[in-house]
Design a protein around this motif. Structure first.
Motif, PDB file in Angstrom:
ATOM      1  N   GLY A 128       7.355 -18.767  -9.839  1.00 30.59           N
ATOM      2  CA  GLY A 128       8.591 -19.707 -10.161  1.00 30.59           C
ATOM      3  C   GLY A 128       9.125 -19.814 -11.729  1.00 30.59           C
ATOM      4  N   ALA A 129       8.028 -19.851 -12.468  1.00 30.80           N
ATOM      5  CA  ALA A 129       8.393 -20.212 -13.598  1.00 30.80           C
ATOM      6  C   ALA A 129       9.120 -18.948 -14.448  1.00 30.80           C
ATOM      7  CB  ALA A 129       6.852 -20.762 -14.903  1.00 30.80           C
ATOM      8  N   TRP A 130       8.575 -17.755 -13.973  1.00 31.86           N
ATOM      9  CA  TRP A 130       9.144 -16.573 -14.477  1.00 31.86           C
ATOM     10  C   TRP A 130      10.655 -16.373 -14.008  1.00 31.86           C
ATOM     11  CZ3 TRP A 130       8.232 -12.081 -17.300  1.00 31.86           C
ATOM     12  CH2 TRP A 130       6.827 -11.841 -17.654  1.00 31.86           C
ATOM     13  N   ALA A 131      10.739 -16.906 -12.758  1.00 32.18           N
ATOM     14  CA  ALA A 131      12.007 -17.063 -11.965  1.00 32.18           C
ATOM     15  C   ALA A 131      13.079 -17.925 -12.670  1.00 32.18           C
ATOM     16  CB  ALA A 131      11.900 -17.076 -10.557  1.00 32.18           C
ATOM     17  N   ASP A 132      12.562 -19.055 -13.095  1.00 34.08           N
ATOM     18  CA  ASP A 132      13.232 -20.171 -13.808  1.00 34.08           C
ATOM     19  C   ASP A 132      13.674 -19.541 -15.290  1.00 34.08           C
ATOM     20  OD1 ASP A 132      12.966 -21.765 -11.747  1.00 34.08           O
ATOM     21  OD2 ASP A 132      11.550 -22.970 -12.552  1.00 34.08           O
ATOM     22  N   GLU A 133      12.970 -18.823 -15.972  1.00 33.84           N
ATOM     23  CA  GLU A 133      13.260 -18.555 -17.072  1.00 33.84           C
ATOM     24  C   GLU A 133      14.086 -17.043 -17.379  1.00 33.84           C
ATOM     25  OE1 GLU A 133      10.981 -16.429 -21.051  1.00 33.84           O
ATOM     26  OE2 GLU A 133       9.675 -17.456 -19.494  1.00 33.84           O
ATOM     27  N   TYR A 134      14.158 -16.327 -16.182  1.00 32.51           N
ATOM     28  CA  TYR A 134      15.000 -15.075 -16.241  1.00 32.51           C
ATOM     29  C   TYR A 134      16.098 -15.117 -15.166  1.00 32.51           C
ATOM     30  CZ  TYR A 134      11.401 -13.233 -19.517  1.00 32.51           C
ATOM     31  OH  TYR A 134      10.624 -13.265 -20.588  1.00 32.51           O
ATOM     32  N   ARG A 135      16.067 -15.809 -14.223  1.00 33.15           N
ATOM     33  CA  ARG A 135      17.081 -15.805 -13.126  1.00 33.15           C
ATOM     34  C   ARG A 135      18.337 -16.329 -14.000  1.00 33.15           C
ATOM     35  NH1 ARG A 135      15.249 -18.395  -8.038  1.00 33.15           N
ATOM     36  NH2 ARG A 135      14.851 -20.127  -9.727  1.00 33.15           N
ATOM     37  N   PRO A 136      19.632 -15.798 -13.740  1.00 35.31           N
ATOM     38  CA  PRO A 136      20.677 -16.398 -14.310  1.00 35.31           C
ATOM     39  C   PRO A 136      21.100 -17.681 -13.692  1.00 35.31           C
ATOM     40  CG  PRO A 136      21.210 -14.264 -13.417  1.00 35.31           C
ATOM     41  CD  PRO A 136      19.929 -14.697 -13.123  1.00 35.31           C
ATOM     42  N   VAL A 137      21.468 -18.552 -14.406  1.00 38.20           N
ATOM     43  CA  VAL A 137      21.838 -19.865 -14.016  1.00 38.20           C
ATOM     44  C   VAL A 137      22.955 -19.890 -13.325  1.00 38.20           C
ATOM     45  CG1 VAL A 137      22.614 -22.235 -14.950  1.00 38.20           C
ATOM     46  CG2 VAL A 137      20.675 -21.116 -15.985  1.00 38.20           C
ATOM     47  N   ALA A 138      23.451 -20.556 -12.040  1.00 39.07           N
ATOM     48  CA  ALA A 138      24.692 -20.214 -11.562  1.00 39.07           C
ATOM     49  C   ALA A 138      25.533 -21.502 -12.219  1.00 39.07           C
ATOM     50  CB  ALA A 138      24.309 -20.605  -9.925  1.00 39.07           C
ATOM     51  N   ALA A 139      26.836 -20.765 -12.050  1.00 38.68           N
ATOM     52  CA  ALA A 139      27.827 -21.560 -12.846  1.00 38.68           C
ATOM     53  C   ALA A 139      28.594 -22.704 -11.829  1.00 38.68           C
ATOM     54  CB  ALA A 139      28.946 -20.793 -13.300  1.00 38.68           C
ATOM     55  N   PHE A 182       0.698  -1.280   0.045  1.00 37.87           N
ATOM     56  CA  PHE A 182      -0.022   0.215  -0.061  1.00 37.87           C
ATOM     57  C   PHE A 182       0.792   1.225  -0.091  1.00 37.87           C
ATOM     58  CE2 PHE A 182      -2.946   3.174   1.678  1.00 37.87           C
ATOM     59  CZ  PHE A 182      -3.918   3.006   0.836  1.00 37.87           C
ATOM     60  N   PHE A 183       1.970   1.210   0.792  1.00 39.52           N
ATOM     61  CA  PHE A 183       2.721   2.464   0.699  1.00 39.52           C
ATOM     62  C   PHE A 183       4.268   2.142   0.104  1.00 39.52           C
ATOM     63  CE2 PHE A 183      -0.170   2.848   4.512  1.00 39.52           C
ATOM     64  CZ  PHE A 183      -0.701   4.115   4.343  1.00 39.52           C
ATOM     65  N   VAL A 184       4.692   0.782   0.213  1.00 35.75           N
ATOM     66  CA  VAL A 184       5.841   0.723  -0.432  1.00 35.75           C
ATOM     67  C   VAL A 184       6.281  -0.377  -1.366  1.00 35.75           C
ATOM     68  CG1 VAL A 184       8.111  -0.075   0.491  1.00 35.75           C
ATOM     69  CG2 VAL A 184       6.851   1.113   2.009  1.00 35.75           C
ATOM     70  N   THR A 185       6.699   0.032  -2.634  1.00 33.17           N
ATOM     71  CA  THR A 185       7.096  -0.807  -3.551  1.00 33.17           C
ATOM     72  C   THR A 185       8.592  -1.195  -3.543  1.00 33.17           C
ATOM     73  OG1 THR A 185       4.963  -0.056  -4.804  1.00 33.17           O
ATOM     74  CG2 THR A 185       6.915  -1.339  -5.991  1.00 33.17           C
ATOM     75  N   ARG A 186       8.906  -2.485  -3.521  1.00 38.23           N
ATOM     76  CA  ARG A 186       9.950  -3.127  -3.616  1.00 38.23           C
ATOM     77  C   ARG A 186      10.418  -4.016  -4.860  1.00 38.23           C
ATOM     78  NH1 ARG A 186      11.369  -1.109   0.895  1.00 38.23           N
ATOM     79  NH2 ARG A 186      11.152  -1.699   2.941  1.00 38.23           N
ATOM     80  N   THR A 187      11.417  -3.631  -5.695  1.00 41.21           N
ATOM     81  CA  THR A 187      11.671  -4.347  -6.642  1.00 41.21           C
ATOM     82  C   THR A 187      13.159  -5.259  -6.655  1.00 41.21           C
ATOM     83  OG1 THR A 187      10.837  -2.586  -8.162  1.00 41.21           O
ATOM     84  CG2 THR A 187      12.021  -4.294  -9.239  1.00 41.21           C
ATOM     85  N   THR A 188      13.111  -6.312  -7.127  1.00 41.53           N
ATOM     86  CA  THR A 188      14.247  -7.180  -6.674  1.00 41.53           C
ATOM     87  C   THR A 188      14.661  -7.943  -8.238  1.00 41.53           C
ATOM     88  OG1 THR A 188      13.523  -7.746  -4.552  1.00 41.53           O
ATOM     89  CG2 THR A 188      15.286  -9.094  -5.438  1.00 41.53           C
ATOM     90  N   ALA A 189      15.963  -7.472  -8.598  1.00 41.85           N
ATOM     91  CA  ALA A 189      16.405  -8.096 -10.098  1.00 41.85           C
ATOM     92  C   ALA A 189      16.371  -9.584  -9.906  1.00 41.85           C
ATOM     93  CB  ALA A 189      17.588  -7.526 -10.407  1.00 41.85           C
ATOM     94  N   TRP A 190      16.023 -10.578 -11.062  1.00 42.26           N
ATOM     95  CA  TRP A 190      16.058 -11.836 -10.933  1.00 42.26           C
ATOM     96  C   TRP A 190      17.483 -12.273 -10.602  1.00 42.26           C
ATOM     97  CZ3 TRP A 190      11.663 -13.762 -10.703  1.00 42.26           C
ATOM     98  CH2 TRP A 190      10.446 -13.223 -11.265  1.00 42.26           C
ATOM     99  N   SER A 191      18.405 -11.534 -10.803  1.00 43.82           N
ATOM    100  CA  SER A 191      19.996 -11.974 -10.453  1.00 43.82           C
ATOM    101  C   SER A 191      20.085 -12.088  -8.745  1.00 43.82           C
ATOM    102  CB  SER A 191      20.826 -11.155 -11.214  1.00 43.82           C
ATOM    103  OG  SER A 191      20.849  -9.788 -11.071  1.00 43.82           O
ATOM    104  N   GLU A 192      19.252 -11.236  -8.277  1.00 47.13           N
ATOM    105  CA  GLU A 192      19.292 -11.258  -6.856  1.00 47.13           C
ATOM    106  C   GLU A 192      18.558 -12.134  -5.968  1.00 47.13           C
ATOM    107  OE1 GLU A 192      18.496  -7.114  -5.821  1.00 47.13           O
ATOM    108  OE2 GLU A 192      19.820  -6.210  -7.276  1.00 47.13           O
ATOM    109  N   ILE A 193      17.585 -12.860  -6.600  1.00 49.99           N
ATOM    110  CA  ILE A 193      16.883 -14.048  -6.066  1.00 49.99           C
ATOM    111  C   ILE A 193      17.705 -15.198  -6.174  1.00 49.99           C
ATOM    112  CG2 ILE A 193      14.748 -15.099  -6.161  1.00 49.99           C
ATOM    113  CD1 ILE A 193      13.332 -12.410  -7.690  1.00 49.99           C
TER     114      ILE A 193
END
Length: 188
Positions: free
Chosen positions: A177-188, A106-117
């Motif tokens: 979860g599917a959005w995260a799987d698609e856009y989160r970078p794959v850990a090497a 309601f008062f706060v919006t937080r954005t997290t990049a896929w690479s930070e998740i």
């Protein structure tokens, strides 16, 4: 009027009946989307607030015709605040885009990049019922950051979008979860 909502693979859940509500091929694919429909509790609260604001605007008009301009301005400001609150209540939730995940409050919006998740998972835990202080046992979609820090809960099956709609909660959690799987970078 059905509203189009996109799933993780970019497929709209609107039936293609030619009424013009489908997502166009040239539409901006980088815009923020809510991967689930707003729940009946959220829509009902928003509708009641808009109904209240209609009465407040009517009162504004009556006060203005009676010549009380100071009171009319106060009524107008209050009505506009109620309309803004209704719109913000309808916006509350989790939004996704190729850029990341956005938690709108309601008062706060937080954005997290896929690479930070780090990880998204559904857990069984005490959750708040309709956002009130009362807690009940339920499911929650949680997100952990790459560094291991636990972020707040994203979705619960007892919030205004999913109360008494566990199947919708499961679909929404799977879609995020599917959005995260698609856009989160794959850990090497």
């Amino acid at each position: 009027m059905p509203l189009p909502f996109l799933t993780a693979d970019g497929v709209s859940d609107v039936d293609d009946d030619g009424d013009g509500d489908e997502i166009l091929a040239h539409a901006d694919q980088d815009r923020w989307r809510r991967p689930y429909r707003p729940g009946p509790w959220r829509v009902g609260i928003g509708a009641l607030l808009l109904l209240l604001s209609a009465f407040m605007l009517l009162a504004t008009m009556i006060v203005a015709f009676a010549g009380g301009w100071g009171g009319a301005v106060i009524c107008l400001i209050a009505a506009l605040a109620v309309v803004g609150s209704a719109v913000q209540i309808l916006r509350i939730g989790v939004w996704v885009s190729p850029a990341g995940l956005r938690r709108v409050g309601f008062f706060v919006t937080r954005t997290t990049a896929w690479s930070e998740i780090g990880e998204l998972r559904t857990v069984q835990q005490p959750v708040r019922w309709l956002g009130l202080p009362r807690t009940v046992q339920g499911q929650a979609l949680t997100m952990s950051a790459q560094g291991g820090a636990e972020a707040p809960v994203l979705l619960t099956d007892h919030n205004a979008d999913f109360l008494s709609r566990t199947e919708a909660f499961d679909r929404a959690a799977d879609t995020v979860g599917a959005w995260a799987d698609e856009y989160r970078p794959v850990a090497a």
